[in-house]
Every structure is written in C-alpha cells, then in structure tokens.
Design a protein around this motif. Structure first.
Motif: not given
Length: 178
Positions: A64-70, A100-108, A119-121, A151-154
C-alpha cells in the motif's frame, strides 16, 4: 543475466486499492507462461544454460502506498526502497531472485527527482521509457536485481489495441526480464 532466477512480483496499491486483474492483467501468469515457453530459451546463448523452468515465479507482495502527483513522481530511489522492504522480508537476494515492481495506472516514475527522464505519459516532455531494470547493493541484505514495470496501456508503450492494463505478453516485461 542470471542463469536461474526466481521472479518476485511487487504490486503497488494506491491507497490500498487496485485489484491486480484490473490494474495489470495477470503478470504472474505471463511470467509462469514465459518460464515454461520455448521463447525463454533465447536467453540460453547469454547465460550458457539450457535447462527448462529456470525462471519460476516466487512469492509476490502487495504494498500500500500514497500515489504521487505528476509534479512529484516516484523515483528510482523509491523503487529501491520498495524492493529492499520486500527482499528483506523474504530473505531472498542475489542473482537467484529478481523483483518486479508493478506501478498502477496514473503513477509516474523518474530515474531521479530532477533529471526529467521518466515514465510519464501524462507529461510528454519527460516521457522517455516504458520500464527499466537494474541492480543495487544493500549493506544489510546484499545484491538485488529488480525491474520497474509501469502501466503499459498508454500511448508510447508497445501495447496491442484491446490489451487490458499491463499488457500480458507485452514486450516490456520480456525485455526487462532478460
């Protein structure tokens, strides 16, 4: 490259939420399938080994972690801290284990806080990679291999149209594994 290496997925859960299947697809099944496939034998020439099932999937961890803004993305040092926490808890390090660290959607994520290599789409001016791998030597637990799997679907990352989330079978995981 490791001759034999157990794979340990680490899933970052923003605010404790993000079901694996909806955020990433099924990376563990991909790793298991890759381990059992003929495709993995492309590495034989580099590791001078030919045995089957050299890269099994080991324990995974949810963090569990707190997402960071872009404007304040995670950095490689953050990834290293997550990897250390998991590797220390499992007591498994060295070339026989890869995390292997998997980042969730929206995390740069950026290599450092100020280098602008990320990684900052959502921020095209700093968008330079779709994933990476490395190693680190910790004073207390030793050498650890790791990869970072955003997240790869970008747009900009090689994901077939219609592939959900993390891109099961995606070339990024195949590359960072090897």
């Amino acid at each position: 490259m490791a001759r034999v290496s157990e794979q340990h997925p680490i899933f970052l859960l923003p605010n404790g939420r993000c079901p694996i299947a909806s955020c990433w697809g099924n990376p563990e099944a991909f790793l298991r399938d890759q381990n059992a496939s003929e495709f993995i034998h492309i590495t034989d020439q580099y590791v001078r080994a030919t045995a089957n099932n050299r890269y099994p999937v080991g324990a995974h961890k949810l963090i569990n972690y707190k997402p960071t803004p872009r404007t304040a993305p995670l950095t490689d040092n953050d990834m290293i801290a997550f990897v250390h926490t998991v590797a220390a808890s499992l007591g498994q390090t060295g070339y026989a284990h890869m995390y292997h660290v998997f980042l969730p959607p929206g995390q740069d994520v950026c290599l450092t806080a100020g280098d602008g290599v990320c990684y900052s789409p959502d921020v095209p001016s700093t968008f330079f990679f779709c994933g990476y791998h490395g190693s680190v030597d910790f004073g207390d637990i030793g050498h650890v291999l790791y990869s970072v799997e955003p997240f790869q679907n970008v747009p900009g990352c090689a994901v077939r149209p219609g592939t959900s989330g993390w891109a099961i079978g995606g070339f990024n995981q195949q590359h960072t594994f090897a």
